[in-house]
Design a protein around this motif. Sequence first.
Motif, PDB file in Angstrom:
ATOM      1  N   PRO A   1       0.826  -1.217   0.000  1.00  0.00           N
ATOM      2  CA  PRO A   1       0.000   0.000   0.000  1.00  0.00           C
ATOM      3  C   PRO A   1       0.856   1.263   0.000  1.00  0.00           C
ATOM      4  O   PRO A   1       0.953   1.983   0.984  1.00  0.00           O
ATOM      5  CB  PRO A   1      -0.795  -0.129   1.300  1.00  0.00           C
ATOM      6  N   PHE A   2       1.486   1.522  -1.140  1.00  0.00           N
ATOM      7  CA  PHE A   2       2.426   2.644  -1.208  1.00  0.00           C
ATOM      8  C   PHE A   2       1.718   3.984  -1.013  1.00  0.00           C
ATOM      9  O   PHE A   2       0.531   4.134  -1.320  1.00  0.00           O
ATOM     10  CB  PHE A   2       3.184   2.626  -2.534  1.00  0.00           C
ATOM     11  N   GLU A   3       2.462   4.955  -0.497  1.00  0.00           N
ATOM     12  CA  GLU A   3       1.939   6.314  -0.358  1.00  0.00           C
ATOM     13  C   GLU A   3       3.098   7.305  -0.372  1.00  0.00           C
ATOM     14  O   GLU A   3       4.247   6.935  -0.117  1.00  0.00           O
ATOM     15  CB  GLU A   3       1.140   6.469   0.930  1.00  0.00           C
ATOM     16  N   ARG A   4       2.790   8.536  -0.683  1.00  0.00           N
ATOM     17  CA  ARG A   4       3.819   9.580  -0.719  1.00  0.00           C
ATOM     18  C   ARG A   4       3.964  10.199   0.668  1.00  0.00           C
ATOM     19  O   ARG A   4       2.972  10.605   1.284  1.00  0.00           O
ATOM     20  CB  ARG A   4       3.464  10.653  -1.736  1.00  0.00           C
ATOM     21  N   ARG A   5       5.207  10.249   1.159  1.00  0.00           N
ATOM     22  CA  ARG A   5       5.518  10.930   2.405  1.00  0.00           C
ATOM     23  C   ARG A   5       6.680  11.874   2.129  1.00  0.00           C
ATOM     24  O   ARG A   5       7.799  11.433   1.859  1.00  0.00           O
ATOM     25  CB  ARG A   5       5.884   9.942   3.513  1.00  0.00           C
ATOM     26  N   GLY A   6       6.388  13.166   2.158  1.00  0.00           N
ATOM     27  CA  GLY A   6       7.410  14.143   1.819  1.00  0.00           C
ATOM     28  C   GLY A   6       7.775  14.059   0.352  1.00  0.00           C
ATOM     29  O   GLY A   6       6.910  14.107  -0.528  1.00  0.00           O
ATOM     30  N   GLU A   7       9.056  13.853   0.070  1.00  0.00           N
ATOM     31  CA  GLU A   7       9.547  13.822  -1.301  1.00  0.00           C
ATOM     32  C   GLU A   7       9.678  12.415  -1.871  1.00  0.00           C
ATOM     33  O   GLU A   7      10.193  12.252  -2.976  1.00  0.00           O
ATOM     34  CB  GLU A   7      10.912  14.523  -1.368  1.00  0.00           C
ATOM     35  N   ARG A   8       9.218  11.402  -1.147  1.00  0.00           N
ATOM     36  CA  ARG A   8       9.418  10.037  -1.632  1.00  0.00           C
ATOM     37  C   ARG A   8       8.175   9.186  -1.391  1.00  0.00           C
ATOM     38  O   ARG A   8       7.313   9.523  -0.573  1.00  0.00           O
ATOM     39  CB  ARG A   8      10.625   9.390  -0.940  1.00  0.00           C
ATOM     40  N   TYR A   9       8.118   8.092  -2.144  1.00  0.00           N
ATOM     41  CA  TYR A   9       7.071   7.099  -1.934  1.00  0.00           C
ATOM     42  C   TYR A   9       7.610   6.007  -1.017  1.00  0.00           C
ATOM     43  O   TYR A   9       8.760   5.582  -1.141  1.00  0.00           O
ATOM     44  CB  TYR A   9       6.633   6.490  -3.256  1.00  0.00           C
ATOM     45  N   VAL A  10       6.754   5.565  -0.092  1.00  0.00           N
ATOM     46  CA  VAL A  10       7.133   4.516   0.847  1.00  0.00           C
ATOM     47  C   VAL A  10       6.036   3.455   0.870  1.00  0.00           C
ATOM     48  O   VAL A  10       4.917   3.664   0.389  1.00  0.00           O
ATOM     49  CB  VAL A  10       7.342   5.076   2.268  1.00  0.00           C
ATOM     50  N   ASN A  11       6.381   2.297   1.453  1.00  0.00           N
ATOM     51  CA  ASN A  11       5.433   1.199   1.611  1.00  0.00           C
ATOM     52  C   ASN A  11       5.154   1.010   3.100  1.00  0.00           C
ATOM     53  O   ASN A  11       5.985   0.450   3.820  1.00  0.00           O
ATOM     54  CB  ASN A  11       6.007  -0.097   1.033  1.00  0.00           C
ATOM     55  N   PRO A  12       4.022   1.466   3.609  1.00  0.00           N
ATOM     56  CA  PRO A  12       3.712   1.282   5.027  1.00  0.00           C
ATOM     57  C   PRO A  12       3.368  -0.188   5.320  1.00  0.00           C
ATOM     58  O   PRO A  12       2.711  -0.851   4.514  1.00  0.00           O
ATOM     59  CB  PRO A  12       2.494   2.173   5.258  1.00  0.00           C
ATOM     60  N   ALA A  13       3.795  -0.671   6.472  1.00  0.00           N
ATOM     61  CA  ALA A  13       3.476  -2.042   6.889  1.00  0.00           C
ATOM     62  C   ALA A  13       2.045  -2.056   7.432  1.00  0.00           C
ATOM     63  O   ALA A  13       1.798  -2.035   8.647  1.00  0.00           O
ATOM     64  CB  ALA A  13       4.472  -2.531   7.931  1.00  0.00           C
TER      65      ALA A  13
ATOM     66  N   ALA B   1      14.914  -2.297  -2.110  1.00  0.00           N
ATOM     67  CA  ALA B   1      13.510  -2.586  -1.826  1.00  0.00           C
ATOM     68  C   ALA B   1      13.226  -2.477  -0.337  1.00  0.00           C
ATOM     69  O   ALA B   1      12.192  -1.917   0.072  1.00  0.00           O
ATOM     70  CB  ALA B   1      13.140  -3.973  -2.336  1.00  0.00           C
ATOM     71  N   ALA B   2      14.109  -2.994   0.516  1.00  0.00           N
ATOM     72  CA  ALA B   2      13.898  -2.950   1.951  1.00  0.00           C
ATOM     73  C   ALA B   2      13.861  -1.514   2.476  1.00  0.00           C
ATOM     74  O   ALA B   2      13.159  -1.206   3.443  1.00  0.00           O
ATOM     75  CB  ALA B   2      14.979  -3.751   2.666  1.00  0.00           C
ATOM     76  N   GLY B   3      14.615  -0.628   1.832  1.00  0.00           N
ATOM     77  CA  GLY B   3      14.679   0.756   2.278  1.00  0.00           C
ATOM     78  C   GLY B   3      13.395   1.526   2.088  1.00  0.00           C
ATOM     79  O   GLY B   3      13.223   2.604   2.682  1.00  0.00           O
ATOM     80  N   ASP B   4      12.467   1.012   1.284  1.00  0.00           N
ATOM     81  CA  ASP B   4      11.204   1.700   1.042  1.00  0.00           C
ATOM     82  C   ASP B   4      10.146   1.392   2.093  1.00  0.00           C
ATOM     83  O   ASP B   4       9.075   1.998   2.097  1.00  0.00           O
ATOM     84  CB  ASP B   4      10.635   1.327  -0.337  1.00  0.00           C
ATOM     85  N   TRP B   5      10.423   0.423   2.994  1.00  0.00           N
ATOM     86  CA  TRP B   5       9.409  -0.004   3.951  1.00  0.00           C
ATOM     87  C   TRP B   5       9.484   0.822   5.235  1.00  0.00           C
ATOM     88  O   TRP B   5      10.560   1.077   5.764  1.00  0.00           O
ATOM     89  CB  TRP B   5       9.557  -1.493   4.260  1.00  0.00           C
ATOM     90  N   VAL B   6       8.307   1.223   5.727  1.00  0.00           N
ATOM     91  CA  VAL B   6       8.204   2.000   6.953  1.00  0.00           C
ATOM     92  C   VAL B   6       7.083   1.416   7.810  1.00  0.00           C
ATOM     93  O   VAL B   6       6.240   0.653   7.321  1.00  0.00           O
ATOM     94  CB  VAL B   6       7.911   3.493   6.661  1.00  0.00           C
ATOM     95  N   ALA B   7       7.056   1.770   9.080  1.00  0.00           N
ATOM     96  CA  ALA B   7       5.978   1.316   9.957  1.00  0.00           C
ATOM     97  C   ALA B   7       4.649   1.859   9.466  1.00  0.00           C
ATOM     98  O   ALA B   7       4.563   2.993   8.975  1.00  0.00           O
ATOM     99  CB  ALA B   7       6.259   1.748  11.381  1.00  0.00           C
ATOM    100  N   GLY B   8       3.616   1.044   9.596  1.00  0.00           N
ATOM    101  CA  GLY B   8       2.302   1.441   9.105  1.00  0.00           C
ATOM    102  C   GLY B   8       1.632   2.500   9.933  1.00  0.00           C
ATOM    103  O   GLY B   8       0.655   3.093   9.515  1.00  0.00           O
TER     104      GLY B   8
END
Length: 241
Positions: free
Chosen positions: A179-191, A234-241
């Motif tokens: 479930p990717f989303e934009r946070r600031g200047e980048r897209y991340v994948n929240p868990a 790929a791992a660097g794009d993951w963040v806490a949900g």
Amino acid sequence: MRLAVFGDIHGNLPALRAALADMRAQGAEAFVCLGDVAMDGAWPRECVAEVAALGCPVVRGNADREMLESPRLFTPRGFPDEREIWEIGNWSAAQLTDGEREVLRGYVPTAEFPDLLCFHGSPERDNEELTAQTPDARLEELRTAHGRQAIWVGGHTHKPLLRTLDGWTLLNPGSVGLPFERRGERYVNPARAEYLLLERRAGGWQPTFRAVPYDVEEVRRGLLASGMPHAAWAAGDWVAG
């Protein structure tokens, strides 16, 4: 009847297991998967097996189809990081056994329940995006061709959606595994594993959107240990949900 509708797992086993545990805790009596089960994550084979064990209808997504068309040729489209994504997708496809490919071949174009139609992109194309901005005329064209059920549920965009039009409802559960989303200047994948719970009542299907958090470190560890190309990226794009 409580029906759990979910999809866009993309090889993310921790997300899938978190979603399934929550579905059962919410009293789901039946399941339907909207596809894109295996490609792009660290656990393509495990996700195919976990979904197959449900014995539920599975709609064929564009990524499922592409896994059966391997080897895919790289076609630049001008998007960021597209070569990395392409190489990871080809790695995912290469992990599947012949038996698992047969499972993917058994996925269906659409799945139907009483007054409910489920698909991946649209009933016409697995890569069509139906969103809040899709013209009314296009939706009416699709309904004329593919059915007048009161509820349609599709995936593919990875974004939850509830849109109504003349007494008809279009839903999207979001994405279980990406479930990717934009946070600031980048897209991340929240868990955060997203899915939709539909309850059949006298007035029709009543939707509830669910978002289930899970351990982001488990995803990162899985990616780094998987042997996939560009795992650290790929791992660097993951963040806490």
